[in-house]
Design an enzyme around this catalytic site. Structure first.
Site, short mmCIF file in Angstrom:
data_model
loop_
_atom_site.label_atom_id
_atom_site.label_comp_id
_atom_site.label_asym_id
_atom_site.label_seq_id
_atom_site.Cartn_x
_atom_site.Cartn_y
_atom_site.Cartn_z
N ASP A 181 0.95 -1.14 0.00
CA ASP A 181 0.08 0.04 -0.01
C ASP A 181 0.89 1.18 0.07
OD1 ASP A 181 -1.78 2.05 0.96
OD2 ASP A 181 -3.37 0.43 1.26
N HIS A 208 -10.24 -6.98 -2.37
CA HIS A 208 -8.97 -6.93 -2.17
C HIS A 208 -8.98 -7.25 -0.67
CE1 HIS A 208 -9.70 -2.75 -1.64
NE2 HIS A 208 -8.86 -2.74 -0.73
#
Ligand SMILES: [Zn+2]
Length: 163
Positions: free
Chosen positions: A30, A93
């Protein structure tokens, strides 16, 4: 439909910090992590919900285990938390959060006050659902069994007519 950012990442049309790939999914870091090494496991196929394609989801979780093991080995976190917390991006996800010794998750440090009755209600609901799931599985097995015996009958009939 506007093109989905995760689909673009999967197709390498957008740069990402990808560190894992198999036939079903990729894992990327991320870029705005809540903790060091926070990662996203993204199925290659665009699905929106966890239960949309059960077989695919199973494979995603299987791959996630490999990723978690890797994160544990590499970053040595105190614990790893997995979630599919709702996101603005509709492409399903899993988020993998490694937590470190002095970074206990906020939600973990603020337990909610719950009445015992409420707990029991939830417990019973969960139990009922678990049983339902089980019987659905059994039903599927039954159907398979029927299909199998139909096929057998077909072959027996066929061999009789041929003989
Ligand atoms: Zn997508």
């Amino acid at each position: 439909m506007e093109e989905c950012i995760f689909c673009k990442i999967v197709k390498n049309e957008i740069k990402s910090f990808k560190f894992y790939e198999d036939e079903n999914c990729i894992a990327i870091l991320d870029i705005m992590p809540r903790s060091k090494g926070m990662s996203l496991v993204i199925p290659k196929k665009h699905i929106e919900n966890i239960d949309e394609e059960e077989e695919l989801s199973k494979k995603i979780f299987e791959s996630s285990l490999k990723i978690i093991k890797t994160i544990k080995k590499v970053l040595n976190p105190f614990e790893v938390v997995v979630s599919n917390y709702p996101s603005q991006i509709k492409h399903f996800h899993l988020r993998i959060y490694p937590f470190y010794e002095k970074e206990i998750p906020l939600i973990e440090s603020q337990p909610k006050k719950v009445e015992e009755r409420e707990l029991e209600e939830t417990l019973n609901l969960l139990k009922t659902c678990v049983e339902t799931t089980k019987s659905v599985e059994e039903k599927k097995e039954e159907v398979k069994e029927i299909e199998r015996s139909k096929e057998e009958i077909y072959w027996i009939k066929r061999s009789i007519s041929l003989g």
